[in-house]
Enzyme design. Structure first.
Site, short mmCIF file in Angstrom:
data_model
loop_
_atom_site.label_atom_id
_atom_site.label_comp_id
_atom_site.label_asym_id
_atom_site.label_seq_id
_atom_site.Cartn_x
_atom_site.Cartn_y
_atom_site.Cartn_z
N ASP A 177 27.81 23.53 -15.04
CA ASP A 177 26.70 23.06 -15.86
C ASP A 177 25.45 23.83 -15.51
O ASP A 177 25.29 24.32 -14.38
CB ASP A 177 26.43 21.57 -15.59
N LYS A 233 28.39 27.78 -22.83
CA LYS A 233 28.75 28.91 -23.68
C LYS A 233 30.22 28.93 -24.08
O LYS A 233 30.73 29.96 -24.49
CB LYS A 233 28.38 30.21 -22.97
#
Length: 407
Positions: free
Chosen positions: A195, A217
């Site tokens: 994260d 992503k």
């Protein structure tokens, strides 16, 4: 050259171990002795409260009297931990007669055994002896344990013994605030799904062979869907990789960790959960805000600020929170502080209630804003406070003023 000791591991489970003395020295030695499963007996007229608690819990037997000759009968191991040199010498003399190994805490060279500087790591017990140079042995012990925990020294136990996924709480941001277990598992990962709020500095310490995946992503732009994250965890684990899901704070406090646990469980992927130091309590602490304090706050409520108080999806009863007199820790609510403040004041919270807002707590970018409930929304805009930030509402947010020495 001084004689070297013979380092050996003793199986003391079920065997009588006598500790003479109940002070702070004994207090330090007793937990590890108890953990071996030994039948520990303490002989001392007085003991510390911690030793008393161990006796009350049935972890050991306390004989509330002074040592007497004959107390070492049937003992397998003896520790002299009193502050009285004559008593320790008498215990050591009896131990010599009955052929029981004896440690003298006051004069190690005069006993028949010495206690190494020791520590544990993932089932390993590390012991270091330095011929009586206690500071040296402790320093080597600490360095070795740090190296093992950080993965700088391999213990040969890697992926085959670590199947599936580990949900690791990385703490509030400072890389030193991850748990020992979390850091150990991170050092063994084949794949890390991280994260943006996790301790980013720890990623630089990973070997080049580790695949690091930015959860923001995969693979749908800047904000990964939870389904995509779940799929990444499961896919890599099924491929035989040990996957660490590195999350900020604690996995289960507004971290969606249990959603990931459910997904893995339904896919048949084993999961290890490693709790983390939550930002809800750690960040206030580094800003000199105790979330509870005697005589000031008897309750603390942690609330998500992801949606506003009037949002139909909100599960929080803001009118009930407004009636409380303790502490509210608001997570993810900086952009809606005006709404939350209005709801609390409208429900009865005094407008002058102290508020502290801490941006990026525990990191090098930490900023602290101190305000009041009626002014905080405007102040965060003026000061440019931005997420991630933790907001603490309640009398405890004003206690930092007591840290200033009187003039």
């Amino acid at each position: 050259m001084a004689e070297q000791h013979y380092l050996v591991g003793l199986d003391l489970a079920g065997r009588r171990v006598v500790v003479v003395g109940g002070g702070t020295v004994a207090q330090r030695r007793l937990p590890r002795l108890v953990a071996t499963g030994a039948k520990v007996e303490v002989i001392a007229p007085e003991v510390t409260p911690s030793v008393q608690a161990m006796a009350d819990a049935g972890e050991l037997t306390w004989h509330e009297r002074r040592y007497a000759d004959g107390d070492l009968a049937d003992a397998w191991y003896v520790l002299c931990c009193t502050s009285d040199t004559e008593v320790n010498a008498s215990v050591a003399a009896e131990a010599e007669r009955v052929r029981v190994f004896c440690v003298r805490a006051d004069a190690g060279s005069e006993g028949s055994a010495v206690t190494p500087a020791s520590g544990s790591y993932d089932g390993l017990l590390i012991g270091v002896l330095a011929g009586g140079a206690h500071q040296r042995s402790a320093a080597v012990r600490d360095a070795l344990l740090d190296a093992l925990r950080e993965g700088r020294v391999s213990d040969q136990a890697r992926t085959p013994e670590l199947p599936g996924v580990a949900l690791v709480g990385g703490g509030p941001g400072d890389p030193e605030l991850i748990t020992v277990r979390g850091r150990r598992l991170l050092s063994r990962a084949d794949v890390v799904v991280a994260d943006r709020l996790g301790p980013r500095d720890l990623l630089d310490e990973l070997p080049p062979s580790v695949t690091v995946i930015d959860a923001a992503k995969i693979p749908y732009g800047r904000a990964a869907t939870q389904e995509a994250i779940n799929d990444a965890l499961i896919t890599h684990a099924r491929a035989g990789k040990f996957v660490v899901r590195l999350k900020g704070g604690d996995p289960y406090l507004f971290g969606r960790g249990f959603e990931e646990l459910i997904a893995c469980a339904q896919a048949g992927v084993p999961v290890t959960v490693v709790p983390g130091i939550t930002s809800a309590f750690a960040v206030p602490a580094v800003a000199d805000v105790p979330v509870t304090h005697r005589g000031v706050a008897h309750e603390v409520v942690v609330v998500s600020g992801h949606v506003g108080p009037d949002d139909p999806t909100s599960l929080t009863d803001w009118s009930a929170l407004a009636k409380l007199r303790g502490t509210i820790v608001l997570m993810m609510g900086v952009d809606k502080l005006d709404q939350f403040a209005k709801a609390l004041i409208g429900g009865g919270r005094p407008p002058s209630t102290p508020v502290a807002v801490v941006q990026e707590g525990t990191t090098r970018n930490q900023r602290i804003l101190r305000s009041t409930l009626d002014s905080v929304a405007e102040d965060v805009v003026v000061e440019g406070i931005r997420p991630p930030a933790v907001t603490i509402i309640g009398p405890v947010a004003g206690l930092a003023t007591e840290l200033t020495p009187p003039t």
